[in-house]
Design a protein around this motif. Sequence first.
Motif, PDB file in Angstrom:
ATOM      1  N   HIS A   3       0.838  -1.199   0.000  1.00 25.98           N
ATOM      2  CA  HIS A   3       0.000   0.000   0.000  1.00 25.98           C
ATOM      3  C   HIS A   3       0.871   1.246   0.000  1.00 25.98           C
ATOM      4  CE1 HIS A   3      -3.557  -2.359   0.520  1.00 25.98           C
ATOM      5  NE2 HIS A   3      -4.308  -1.264   0.581  1.00 25.98           N
ATOM      6  N   MET A  19      -9.990  15.054   0.904  1.00 24.63           N
ATOM      7  CA  MET A  19     -10.302  13.651   1.218  1.00 24.63           C
ATOM      8  C   MET A  19     -11.416  13.142   0.304  1.00 24.63           C
ATOM      9  SD  MET A  19     -11.923  11.943   4.655  1.00 24.63           S
ATOM     10  CE  MET A  19     -11.189  13.086   5.754  1.00 24.63           C
ATOM     11  N   ALA A  20     -12.436  13.980   0.111  1.00 26.82           N
ATOM     12  CA  ALA A  20     -13.562  13.579  -0.739  1.00 26.82           C
ATOM     13  C   ALA A  20     -13.084  13.323  -2.172  1.00 26.82           C
ATOM     14  CB  ALA A  20     -14.635  14.660  -0.714  1.00 26.82           C
ATOM     15  N   GLU A  21     -12.161  14.155  -2.637  1.00 26.51           N
ATOM     16  CA  GLU A  21     -11.651  13.973  -4.013  1.00 26.51           C
ATOM     17  C   GLU A  21     -10.788  12.719  -4.120  1.00 26.51           C
ATOM     18  OE1 GLU A  21     -10.065  16.783  -6.776  1.00 26.51           O
ATOM     19  OE2 GLU A  21     -10.958  18.433  -5.643  1.00 26.51           O
ATOM     20  N   ALA A  23     -10.984  10.104  -2.312  1.00 27.76           N
ATOM     21  CA  ALA A  23     -11.857   8.918  -2.229  1.00 27.76           C
ATOM     22  C   ALA A  23     -12.395   8.582  -3.616  1.00 27.76           C
ATOM     23  CB  ALA A  23     -12.996   9.176  -1.249  1.00 27.76           C
ATOM     24  N   GLU A  24     -12.727   9.620  -4.382  1.00 20.05           N
ATOM     25  CA  GLU A  24     -13.210   9.406  -5.764  1.00 20.05           C
ATOM     26  C   GLU A  24     -12.106   8.813  -6.638  1.00 20.05           C
ATOM     27  OE1 GLU A  24     -16.060   9.726  -7.250  1.00 20.05           O
ATOM     28  OE2 GLU A  24     -17.212  10.543  -5.586  1.00 20.05           O
ATOM     29  N   GLY A  26      -9.941   6.606  -5.702  1.00 22.46           N
ATOM     30  CA  GLY A  26      -9.618   5.223  -5.341  1.00 22.46           C
ATOM     31  C   GLY A  26      -8.876   5.082  -4.025  1.00 22.46           C
ATOM     32  N   TYR A  27      -8.591   6.212  -3.351  1.00 20.96           N
ATOM     33  CA  TYR A  27      -7.978   6.097  -2.022  1.00 20.96           C
ATOM     34  C   TYR A  27      -9.002   5.466  -1.094  1.00 20.96           C
ATOM     35  CZ  TYR A  27      -3.898   8.637  -3.566  1.00 20.96           C
ATOM     36  OH  TYR A  27      -2.758   8.982  -4.219  1.00 20.96           O
ATOM     37  N   GLU A  28      -8.538   4.498  -0.281  1.00 23.07           N
ATOM     38  CA  GLU A  28      -9.477   3.650   0.465  1.00 23.07           C
ATOM     39  C   GLU A  28      -9.802   4.167   1.855  1.00 23.07           C
ATOM     40  OE1 GLU A  28      -7.395  -0.073   0.636  1.00 23.07           O
ATOM     41  OE2 GLU A  28      -8.446  -0.837  -1.129  1.00 23.07           O
ATOM     42  N   SER A  29      -8.770   4.725   2.516  1.00 21.91           N
ATOM     43  CA  SER A  29      -8.996   5.137   3.897  1.00 21.91           C
ATOM     44  C   SER A  29      -8.060   6.274   4.273  1.00 21.91           C
ATOM     45  CB  SER A  29      -8.848   3.951   4.853  1.00 21.91           C
ATOM     46  OG  SER A  29      -7.916   3.036   4.378  1.00 21.91           O
ATOM     47  N   PHE A  30      -8.401   6.930   5.368  1.00 21.76           N
ATOM     48  CA  PHE A  30      -7.748   8.189   5.716  1.00 21.76           C
ATOM     49  C   PHE A  30      -7.571   8.300   7.222  1.00 21.76           C
ATOM     50  CE2 PHE A  30     -10.435   8.506   2.027  1.00 21.76           C
ATOM     51  CZ  PHE A  30      -9.615   9.074   1.074  1.00 21.76           C
ATOM     52  N   VAL A  31      -6.563   9.097   7.590  1.00 18.99           N
ATOM     53  CA  VAL A  31      -6.380   9.432   9.001  1.00 18.99           C
ATOM     54  C   VAL A  31      -6.136  10.931   9.054  1.00 18.99           C
ATOM     55  CG1 VAL A  31      -4.993   9.083  11.078  1.00 18.99           C
ATOM     56  CG2 VAL A  31      -5.340   7.182   9.489  1.00 18.99           C
ATOM     57  N   TYR A  40      -4.517   6.439   2.050  1.00 20.52           N
ATOM     58  CA  TYR A  40      -3.977   5.103   1.749  1.00 20.52           C
ATOM     59  C   TYR A  40      -4.636   4.519   0.508  1.00 20.52           C
ATOM     60  CZ  TYR A  40      -2.158   5.597   6.448  1.00 20.52           C
ATOM     61  OH  TYR A  40      -1.501   6.069   7.560  1.00 20.52           O
TER      62      TYR A  40
ATOM     63  N   LYS B  10      -8.912   6.874  15.624  1.00 18.48           N
ATOM     64  CA  LYS B  10      -9.898   7.495  14.736  1.00 18.48           C
ATOM     65  C   LYS B  10      -9.433   7.342  13.294  1.00 18.48           C
ATOM     66  CE  LYS B  10     -12.548  11.610  13.875  1.00 18.48           C
ATOM     67  NZ  LYS B  10     -12.536  13.043  13.822  1.00 18.48           N
ATOM     68  N   LEU B  11     -10.286   6.783  12.460  1.00 16.62           N
ATOM     69  CA  LEU B  11      -9.956   6.542  11.055  1.00 16.62           C
ATOM     70  C   LEU B  11     -11.132   6.967  10.190  1.00 16.62           C
ATOM     71  CD1 LEU B  11      -8.836   2.817  11.475  1.00 16.62           C
ATOM     72  CD2 LEU B  11      -7.286   4.736  11.188  1.00 16.62           C
ATOM     73  N   GLN B  12     -10.875   7.086   8.898  1.00 18.58           N
ATOM     74  CA  GLN B  12     -11.968   7.312   7.940  1.00 18.58           C
ATOM     75  C   GLN B  12     -11.877   6.163   6.935  1.00 18.58           C
ATOM     76  OE1 GLN B  12     -13.555  10.623   7.822  1.00 18.58           O
ATOM     77  NE2 GLN B  12     -12.162  11.802   9.088  1.00 18.58           N
ATOM     78  N   VAL B  13     -12.934   5.359   6.879  1.00 20.23           N
ATOM     79  CA  VAL B  13     -12.893   4.124   6.085  1.00 20.23           C
ATOM     80  C   VAL B  13     -14.120   4.073   5.183  1.00 20.23           C
ATOM     81  CG1 VAL B  13     -12.784   1.602   6.233  1.00 20.23           C
ATOM     82  CG2 VAL B  13     -11.755   2.982   8.039  1.00 20.23           C
ATOM     83  N   LYS B  14     -13.953   3.549   3.977  1.00 20.56           N
ATOM     84  CA  LYS B  14     -15.099   3.437   3.078  1.00 20.56           C
ATOM     85  C   LYS B  14     -16.045   2.337   3.565  1.00 20.56           C
ATOM     86  CE  LYS B  14     -13.217   5.310  -1.208  1.00 20.56           C
ATOM     87  NZ  LYS B  14     -12.674   5.015  -2.550  1.00 20.56           N
ATOM     88  N   PRO B  23      -4.546   1.902   6.712  1.00 23.77           N
ATOM     89  CA  PRO B  23      -4.094   2.165   8.096  1.00 23.77           C
ATOM     90  C   PRO B  23      -4.743   1.275   9.153  1.00 23.77           C
ATOM     91  CG  PRO B  23      -5.813   3.724   7.502  1.00 23.77           C
ATOM     92  CD  PRO B  23      -5.599   2.851   6.283  1.00 23.77           C
ATOM     93  N   VAL B  53     -17.110   7.324   2.391  1.00 23.12           N
ATOM     94  CA  VAL B  53     -16.134   7.501   3.475  1.00 23.12           C
ATOM     95  C   VAL B  53     -16.861   7.783   4.793  1.00 23.12           C
ATOM     96  CG1 VAL B  53     -14.222   8.907   4.331  1.00 23.12           C
ATOM     97  CG2 VAL B  53     -14.371   8.362   1.899  1.00 23.12           C
ATOM     98  N   ILE B  77     -18.041  15.085   1.350  1.00 23.53           N
ATOM     99  CA  ILE B  77     -18.439  13.854   0.647  1.00 23.53           C
ATOM    100  C   ILE B  77     -19.922  13.933   0.278  1.00 23.53           C
ATOM    101  CG2 ILE B  77     -18.783  11.349   0.968  1.00 23.53           C
ATOM    102  CD1 ILE B  77     -15.878  11.621   1.138  1.00 23.53           C
ATOM    103  N   MET B  80     -20.470  16.483  -2.501  1.00 19.78           N
ATOM    104  CA  MET B  80     -20.066  15.964  -3.818  1.00 19.78           C
ATOM    105  C   MET B  80     -21.129  15.018  -4.366  1.00 19.78           C
ATOM    106  SD  MET B  80     -16.094  15.069  -3.977  1.00 19.78           S
ATOM    107  CE  MET B  80     -14.893  16.217  -4.503  1.00 19.78           C
ATOM    108  N   LYS B  86     -17.116  15.125  -8.984  1.00 22.86           N
ATOM    109  CA  LYS B  86     -16.005  14.321  -8.488  1.00 22.86           C
ATOM    110  C   LYS B  86     -14.823  15.173  -8.049  1.00 22.86           C
ATOM    111  CE  LYS B  86     -17.124  10.176 -11.167  1.00 22.86           C
ATOM    112  NZ  LYS B  86     -17.705   9.462 -10.024  1.00 22.86           N
TER     113      LYS B  86
END
Lengths: 276, 150
Positions: A3, A19-21, A23-24, A26-31, A40, B10-14, B23, B53, B77, B80, B86
């Motif tokens: 990764h 972050m929103a962009e 995610a569009e 293909g980024y899967e997750s964020f901190v 990531y 704390k994470l942000q996950v789809k 992560p 997300v 999010i 959008m 996008k």
Amino acid sequence: MNHIELNLTLSPEYAEILMAELAEMGYESFVETDTGLDAYIPESDFSEEKLQETLARYQPVAPVRFSWQVLEKKNWNAEWESNYAPIEVGDAVRVRALFHEPDARFRHELVITPKMSFGTGHHETTWLVMNEQLSLPHAGRAVLDVGCGTGILAILARKLGAADLLAFDIEEWAVENTRENFSLNEATEQSEVFQGTIDDVPFDQRFGGILANINRNILLNEVPRYAQHLLPGGWLVVSGFYEIDAPDIIAKAESSGLSYKRMNTRNQWAMVVFEK
Amino acid sequence: MAKEIGGYVKLQVKGGQANPAPPIGPALGSKGLNIMEFCKQFNGRTQDKMGMVLPVVITFYKDKSFDFVIKTPPAAILLMEAAKIKKASDQPNRVKVGSVTWEQVRQIAETKMPDLNCFTVESGMKQIAGTARSMGVTIKGKAPWATEKK
């Protein structure tokens, strides 16, 4: 699979928008960090060119600094796996690790080294399916394990007499892990494991039993396919969803020519058995 | 006796797509938590929000158990999605990339109320409108409170 970890420094006001962009893209997750955001993405989906293009658009309104690094694939679950407790299913089955002593009181002992794959019996759904398997006919049947994880359900199927095993998972590490656990449990003969989906199972291949511990959405999509792969009199065990979602899954299975047999639940997780 | 808290992650996950890769893997694995248990639970609880997300706050305990709370998706999010775009604007004051209605802003504010630091939907709507401005998303029509003051 490796990764990419992308470290971004930018004002908090824009971190959420970026972050929103991402995610569009293909980024899967964020901190969220004190200075911005970490994002990531699987290495195979990463494009530095696309990233530069996106970040360049932010520079006039919110200057962004970034760096990235490759995080090599490793077993992040190693610490939990190094001292997990054995699991008992009724008085017939015990799931243990290599570092546990065998216990002769159980008719079936399964040795599972999970290596970041799902299926040790600790989760309610695995337990529910295994418990159900004990009362289903396996002897001489071909059994399919959909989304096999550690391969635990297929291994129990073999211990209960299944003749042929076919198991697959979309995750590369689960496929490796199922093969390894098949070896540890003397389940390698007349067994096949592959990386893929139900679409990769030959159209005319039929099974006497199908085990599918996945999730609601995949089951709603694929139950008709499982029904098509069952022999008359064959059983289908599904789990991986909550009790509240069971009516939708039952309706889908019944409209695919399957008969509802029974349901069992544990901590709101559900398992349902059907027959063709 | 209440379990002793070890800390928070704390994470942000789809939605529906948690997996043991970073992560999630390193964040939970380093605490000795069972990552696969978290992924199964998170994915099970977010089947109706696939791919969106979602912030998640995980409380882990000294006995290696955990529980978690899934928050509402970030405003950007939801904006959008509502504006069907996008990308945000690179010049939000001058170049607009999309638009939403005040009704959509109200819906987003209502969705996010549990996590917004405000007491009324109207003040929530003002926060959402601020994010929309920073993205270059216009809001069609007059703000409801502008009409009310007439």
